[in-house]
Design a protein around this motif. Sequence first.
Motif, short mmCIF file in Angstrom:
data_model
loop_
_atom_site.label_atom_id
_atom_site.label_comp_id
_atom_site.label_asym_id
_atom_site.label_seq_id
_atom_site.Cartn_x
_atom_site.Cartn_y
_atom_site.Cartn_z
N PHE A 1 8.16 7.58 -4.56
CA PHE A 1 9.27 7.11 -5.40
C PHE A 1 10.52 6.99 -4.55
O PHE A 1 10.94 7.95 -3.90
N PRO A 2 11.14 5.80 -4.52
CA PRO A 2 12.22 5.52 -3.58
C PRO A 2 13.52 6.28 -3.86
O PRO A 2 13.84 6.60 -5.01
N ALA A 3 14.23 6.54 -2.79
CA ALA A 3 15.55 7.19 -2.89
C ALA A 3 16.35 6.85 -1.65
O ALA A 3 15.80 6.54 -0.59
N PHE A 4 17.66 6.87 -1.81
CA PHE A 4 18.57 6.77 -0.67
C PHE A 4 19.18 8.16 -0.51
O PHE A 4 19.94 8.60 -1.37
N GLY A 5 18.79 8.83 0.59
CA GLY A 5 19.10 10.25 0.68
C GLY A 5 18.23 10.95 -0.35
O GLY A 5 17.01 10.84 -0.33
N ARG A 6 18.86 11.65 -1.30
CA ARG A 6 18.13 12.24 -2.42
C ARG A 6 18.65 11.69 -3.74
O ARG A 6 18.59 12.34 -4.79
N THR A 7 19.11 10.43 -3.66
CA THR A 7 19.61 9.74 -4.85
C THR A 7 18.60 8.70 -5.29
O THR A 7 18.11 7.91 -4.47
N ILE A 8 18.27 8.68 -6.57
CA ILE A 8 17.25 7.78 -7.12
C ILE A 8 17.62 6.32 -6.87
O ILE A 8 18.76 5.90 -7.12
N ALA A 9 16.62 5.56 -6.40
CA ALA A 9 16.78 4.11 -6.21
C ALA A 9 15.90 3.42 -7.25
O ALA A 9 14.77 3.02 -6.97
N ALA A 10 16.39 3.30 -8.47
CA ALA A 10 15.59 2.80 -9.59
C ALA A 10 15.15 1.36 -9.40
O ALA A 10 14.03 0.99 -9.78
N GLU A 11 15.99 0.54 -8.83
CA GLU A 11 15.64 -0.86 -8.64
C GLU A 11 14.46 -1.01 -7.68
O GLU A 11 13.58 -1.85 -7.87
N GLU A 12 14.45 -0.18 -6.65
CA GLU A 12 13.35 -0.21 -5.69
C GLU A 12 12.03 0.20 -6.37
O GLU A 12 10.99 -0.41 -6.14
N LEU A 13 12.08 1.23 -7.22
CA LEU A 13 10.87 1.67 -7.91
C LEU A 13 10.43 0.62 -8.93
O LEU A 13 9.23 0.41 -9.13
N SER A 14 11.39 -0.06 -9.57
CA SER A 14 11.05 -1.12 -10.53
C SER A 14 10.22 -2.22 -9.86
O SER A 14 9.28 -2.75 -10.45
N GLN A 15 10.57 -2.57 -8.63
CA GLN A 15 9.82 -3.59 -7.91
C GLN A 15 8.36 -3.17 -7.74
O GLN A 15 7.44 -3.99 -7.87
N GLU B 1 -1.94 3.44 4.44
CA GLU B 1 -0.58 3.54 3.91
C GLU B 1 0.20 2.25 4.10
O GLU B 1 0.18 1.65 5.17
N TYR B 2 0.90 1.86 3.06
CA TYR B 2 1.64 0.61 3.08
C TYR B 2 3.00 0.83 2.44
O TYR B 2 3.13 1.55 1.45
N ARG B 3 4.03 0.23 3.00
CA ARG B 3 5.38 0.47 2.52
C ARG B 3 6.07 -0.86 2.17
O ARG B 3 5.99 -1.82 2.90
N GLN B 4 6.73 -0.86 1.00
CA GLN B 4 7.47 -2.04 0.59
C GLN B 4 8.95 -1.72 0.40
O GLN B 4 9.80 -2.28 1.07
N ALA B 5 9.24 -0.79 -0.51
CA ALA B 5 10.64 -0.49 -0.84
C ALA B 5 11.34 0.22 0.30
O ALA B 5 10.72 0.93 1.09
N LYS B 6 12.62 0.04 0.39
CA LYS B 6 13.42 0.72 1.39
C LYS B 6 13.83 2.09 0.86
O LYS B 6 13.79 2.36 -0.33
#
Length: 562
Positions: free
Chosen positions: A145-159, A102-107
């Motif tokens: 798929f990234p989120a802050f809380g349960r809010t979509i973080a589209a920019e993070e997923l785009s990366q 497992e590897y993590r990039q996006a916050k």
Amino acid sequence: MKTQEELKAQLQQIDRKGYKAYKILEGEYDFGTYRLCIDHVQGDPFATPSRVRIVYRNRGNINSQYFEEKHRRIAVEDYLLRRLHQNLKGDKNMKHLNNKTEYRQAKGSGKSGLVTTCRTGQEILERTAMRITENMIEARIEVGFPAFGRTIAAEELSQILFFQLPDLAEKTFHIQPKMQKELDETIKLADDQQYIREELTRRNLVAFVADGSILPRESGVSQRPMKNAVVFKSPDSLSIVLELPHHKKMRGMGIPAGITVIVGGGFHGKSTLLKALERGIYNHIAGDGREFVITDESAFKLRAEEQRCIHETDISMFISNLPIHSDTTRFSTENASGSTSQAANTIEALAADSKVLLIDEDTSATNFMIRDGRMAQLVSDEKEPITPFIRKIRSLYCELGISTILVAGSSGDYLSVADTVLQMDCYETKDVTEHAKQLTIPLIEEKVKKTTWLKWSVHTKKIEKVRVHGCDSLLLDKNEIDLRYLEQIVDESQIAALAYIMQYILGQLADGKKTALYLAEEAAHKLEKEGILSMTPKNYGAGAASAVRKQEILACLTRYRL
């Protein structure tokens, strides 16, 4: 199929919305050299990561001669999957989480930014995580798929989708000169391993252990080879020389069909040799130390398994005339003893066409394995319902062609029925057959014959949810199947495969008339013909799967509690 631009537009549209809006991304997208397939989007950032496929266009990138034969294809797929792991691990922008997969990039919260795929061990397995054909290479990965809380973080997923995955695909699937050389070596090893497997049949052998093999493992929880271990050397009397396609002449020990008993003092390597033979049903990667330990692919490890369930199994070969007058030709229990469980395990192995039985006295029920002369004098056969394995072992081979490899540390009576006796002495293997024959005493033997081993008919049942608990068990809705004692299951992905196969058998094949054996054979046939993906659901909720044998399918089915 949609375009990259449409995917970007969708991401912008749902940015900062509720997490479930991610669902609109499911579908296929053209990325030029590959297709990105978003098969299943997780329900929230804390759930199992989303299922994604990279389908790379194989335009002669990997020549078809590398996968025209099954053993070559599996080896190439395994190589590419390991390379995918290396590239995930080598990404400097990613934080390594669990030392393997497992590897993590996006916050973000939960499993945001997690990128992972099916882990690999020392064995080479056919997996759903990587597939190759003449036209494409397909990798299955999981992406949180990234989120802050349960809010979509589209920019993070785009990366991840537009930078990380394209780079990953290029590094993994575009064959460079160094990769080409590694692929060539991978194919050569696979060819040599396949040649040895074919030689076993031609030479009437059940296993081969090459000189120079490293059998001891690094530790009890690691399958890596032990450093500075004693290397294997065949005794001259059992040595054979094979002319391999690529590695040319190779000397090693050929274990002949029949009854082989492995003896020796404690901690001298008896069980180490047997465990190597257990896993010799699989090919191993170069450098494992056991890549040229090859065992008949049908070999099955038997042991006692107290408290397992048994369904309508004919164990009368070993157990009959019970005081409670139970019918042992259709024996059932929800809580088997050591002897009844080992009897059932043996019968199930025979039913599944295993030609080699692997047994360690340490994990066996003593009263199932042996009854010495003095005990027989004290308790007559008429008063003892258990016919020990030692009375049947010779007939199993002579009548049914079933070989046995047995580790015996204290049951000297087995020397009387052995064709070959190996002594492990400080990890050195010695052929002591002639000496052992001088110590033999007459034993009572009994005939065996083939019969309808399993009579249990399985009823249909729709399974809504499957879950895997490591290599120990699987959960079908609320029904747990304990698989701890199936010692030749070496990877969690095989448990996932059994979960999908059980879901398929119970939901589509079972009808209340077909026996467990018939269902296992049908599933194994479909597996061989169409692959595990033919039984894997779209969201593969239990994880990526690896191929299993008919023996494990039947074992899983018979441990299913009604």
